[in-house]
Design an enzyme around this catalytic site. Sequence first.
Site, PDB file in Angstrom:
ATOM      1  CG  ASP A 299      -2.102   0.905   1.073  1.00  0.00           C
ATOM      2  OD1 ASP A 299      -2.368   1.362  -0.055  1.00  0.00           O
ATOM      3  OD2 ASP A 299      -2.770   1.166   2.091  1.00  0.00           O
TER       4      ASP A 299
ATOM      5  CG  HIS B 180      -4.158  10.682   2.487  1.00  0.00           C
ATOM      6  ND1 HIS B 180      -5.185  10.675   3.405  1.00  0.00           N
ATOM      7  CD2 HIS B 180      -3.329   9.656   2.842  1.00  0.00           C
ATOM      8  CE1 HIS B 180      -4.998   9.689   4.277  1.00  0.00           C
ATOM      9  NE2 HIS B 180      -3.881   9.058   3.968  1.00  0.00           N
TER      10      HIS B 180
ATOM     11  CD  GLU C 161      -6.398   5.033   4.664  1.00  0.00           C
ATOM     12  OE1 GLU C 161      -5.651   4.331   3.948  1.00  0.00           O
ATOM     13  OE2 GLU C 161      -5.972   5.754   5.595  1.00  0.00           O
TER      14      GLU C 161
ATOM     15  CD  GLU D   9      -5.465   2.906  -0.073  1.00  0.00           C
ATOM     16  OE1 GLU D   9      -4.734   2.123  -0.724  1.00  0.00           O
ATOM     17  OE2 GLU D   9      -5.255   3.199   1.121  1.00  0.00           O
TER      18      GLU D   9
ATOM     19  CG  ASP E 294      -5.885   0.647   3.806  1.00  0.00           C
ATOM     20  OD1 ASP E 294      -5.950  -0.395   4.476  1.00  0.00           O
ATOM     21  OD2 ASP E 294      -5.039   1.537   4.001  1.00  0.00           O
TER      22      ASP E 294
ATOM     23  NE  ARG F 173      -8.236   6.800   9.594  1.00  0.00           N
ATOM     24  CZ  ARG F 173      -7.517   6.594   8.490  1.00  0.00           C
ATOM     25  NH1 ARG F 173      -6.237   6.280   8.553  1.00  0.00           N
ATOM     26  NH2 ARG F 173      -8.076   6.721   7.307  1.00  0.00           N
TER      27      ARG F 173
ATOM     28  CD  GLN G 270      -2.984   4.248  10.919  1.00  0.00           C
ATOM     29  OE1 GLN G 270      -4.177   4.168  10.624  1.00  0.00           O
ATOM     30  NE2 GLN G 270      -2.093   4.757  10.100  1.00  0.00           N
TER      31      GLN G 270
ATOM     32  CE  LYS H 258      -3.664   2.159   7.340  1.00  0.00           C
ATOM     33  NZ  LYS H 258      -4.393   3.041   6.395  1.00  0.00           N
TER      34      LYS H 258
ATOM     35  CB  THR I 126      -7.697  -4.718   2.157  1.00  0.00           C
ATOM     36  OG1 THR I 126      -6.830  -4.411   3.253  1.00  0.00           O
ATOM     37  CG2 THR I 126      -7.460  -3.726   1.021  1.00  0.00           C
TER      38      THR I 126
ATOM     39  CB  THR J  78      -6.149   7.952   1.398  1.00  0.00           C
ATOM     40  OG1 THR J  78      -6.128   6.927   2.383  1.00  0.00           O
ATOM     41  CG2 THR J  78      -7.479   8.663   1.427  1.00  0.00           C
TER      42      THR J  78
ATOM     43  CD  GLU K 117      -7.452  12.801   4.011  1.00  0.00           C
ATOM     44  OE1 GLU K 117      -7.666  11.597   3.760  1.00  0.00           O
ATOM     45  OE2 GLU K 117      -6.907  13.583   3.222  1.00  0.00           O
TER      46      GLU K 117
END
Lengths: 423, 423
Positions: free
Chosen positions: B132, B139, B204, B206, B238, B242, B245, B258, B262, B355, B369
Amino acid sequence: MSSILRSFIEVPADSHFPIQNLPYAIFSPKEGGPPRVGVAISNHVLDLALLEEEGLFTDDTLRNKTLFAKPTLNDFMALGRPAWRAARARLQQLLREDEPTLRDNLELRTRALRLMAAVQFHLPATIGDYTDFYSSRDHATNVGVMFRGKENALMPNWLHLPVAYHGRASSIVLSGTPVIRPQGQTAADDITPTFGPSRLVDFELEMGFFVGPGNALGDPIPVQEATEHIFGLVLVNDWSARDIQKWEYQPLGPFLAKNFATTISPWVIPLEALEPFRCPAPAQEPTPLPYLRADQDSSYDIHLEVTLQSEQMASPLVIARSNFRNLYWTMSQQLAHHTITGCNMRPGDLLASGTISGPTEDSYGSLLELTWRGSKPITLPSGEERRFLQDGDQLTLSGWCQGDGYRVGFGEATGKLLPAISL
Amino acid sequence: MSSILRSFIEVPADSHFPIQNLPYAIFSPKEGGPPRVGVAISNHVLDLALLEEEGLFTDDTLRNKTLFAKPTLNDFMALGRPAWRAARARLQQLLREDEPTLRDNLELRTRALRLMAAVQFHLPATIGDYTDFYSSRDHATNVGVMFRGKENALMPNWLHLPVAYHGRASSIVLSGTPVIRPQGQTAADDITPTFGPSRLVDFELEMGFFVGPGNALGDPIPVQEATEHIFGLVLVNDWSARDIQKWEYQPLGPFLAKNFATTISPWVIPLEALEPFRCPAPAQEPTPLPYLRADQDSSYDIHLEVTLQSEQMASPLVIARSNFRNLYWTMSQQLAHHTITGCNMRPGDLLASGTISGPTEDSYGSLLELTWRGSKPITLPSGEERRFLQDGDQLTLSGWCQGDGYRVGFGEATGKLLPAISL
């Protein structure tokens, strides 16, 4: 010594492969023939595909299956501990000194036992995913002191969870495969990168375990059941380009610095063979969260050794001695943590320990630590100095458990560093 | 409009799958039968295994091979562009309005064309390794501003190399697979962890590409040759936790945050189908090092859209609109960078973009975001508010290129978030 289990095949006391070990590998005869499963005994490989064909595996978990005439161990790994235990019991029986089946059948014995020198080894499994942990407290502390100072050596999360990252599966290679010095971006000033061969190629002394049955997505493996999913262990050298790593790793972790090669040893030592060498893992303070709380009597006393031989040296020099029991986080905790989000494990997945450093300066598992970022170079018998690896250096990991009159060994994971290619 | 290529199968103007697209997927009929390769045309799937069996692929690169009666696209991906081009040309010929082979053979046509609603889709490839990237400047800047402030938003390396990390291949799931809210350690005070379901589950937006032939270990793919190794593209979500993480990611990057799931879309859109939509990538300043210097006219104008539907909503709400062309680093640069150390790519490897956020607030590719860390919640038509995803939320990515009277679309990648399991 009188009650010790013995094979009809002579096994020297310092051999890694007595009847107490019986590790698995994938091999093919040098004269030709498809890759298949073998087991080590002394300096021989026992051909399990042939024993299977002869109908010598009679346990319910094994019979009428094609498990060993296969180019990988994945199918056998998927079967789980009852099958592993049955295969091991049968193999120990077939190889013991008082069992005539193989011993007295010269024809069968000749076909089934090959000299290791007459076979070629292959990767033991198709590795779907490879994960690398960071489970030695001494290693994490050393790196932390070097890069962040003594006060902030360990990150706040380190004592609470086994830190890890996803590694690259495609570039896992078998012991003996040469490793090419990688090229990439480095930035001495941390601002302006230049391109060229890495100047700081290092090794990392690690061990790894192969996953057995595994779990479905969404269904974590409880820490108490984790050992049922551990098939066996190998030696792992996580080759690392320190200068590439330093420039690239923020904020998503090591990437190119680790993905040019990872060397593993060919023989997978079954967890059962390590049982006599089980020992306590280090005490954990603070006590981990409940999902990581397990019997801490689940480490193993495995002696580890690293040798380096430059092209000018006639024989290798031991540069580090460590022990698997130095690891703070156990394999069970690693597996429970890895799956706690529901992440699924598949048979053949490889989970490595991270660099296994001990508390003393001669037990560090990387040149980064042994030479303290190059500030204390190692002097070789040839008069050369080493801060990091030079082209032509042969780096070898080995490991063994010392029993009473026998060794359960891991063989070796070796690789020679070749010069960078010209692009 | 008069010269546009048309199929004998009716294709609505807003369909994602006109004759200009012809993406590949793996499907099996719902009534039973093995997984095989299919191509989309309007709301139908064309069964390539059947066409292959009928001997309808006559090009030297394809004939007398079993490429499509397979449960994955890996073998076809491995063949490279000449074979991909030949298959695509043949399929466009067989489907055009003036070609009788399929059009006028009712028996063959009935067997070869199935309604999408009557088939089940599977993952398009065995994904050996998943990587990834982090290639959207907007981003990376947004995340940097939130966590490090405006002055240090972009790390010093970001404009010099396409930052990336290795992801988890085992937990890549097909569109439609429910996603279970992960559990794990989080630490509100960054010091004392607690255990429980993640409170900050995010998506995310992607895209990702599948690797074709790939390279041998030690042999980098030059940036100028990279497109020869790009088979085609899919949508990628993805999913990210948060809070997990934030606590775990230092110093080795995201791991459990993560790896619980996916999601990818089932249809792989060939690079050839995107050729009419090729466009310049953003100008790069500073100029990258030579190994990353390529024709910058190698991005693609792909409209991207994210919708969210809570259980209380009757229909989905568009929460973000972005575009693939927002990516700063191109796919060719990603591939050249990934292999510069010698890291080997295998057919079916998946490289995702990271992202894809644009410059405006409605073009951000994550809730992190869009709601600016939860400080600006989104109000849904149901009156509910969203800072991060709630149980029962259905999150859908879609994308398409707008041609003159037709669309080359990606279908969708969707997933519903289910409550955490009780342990």
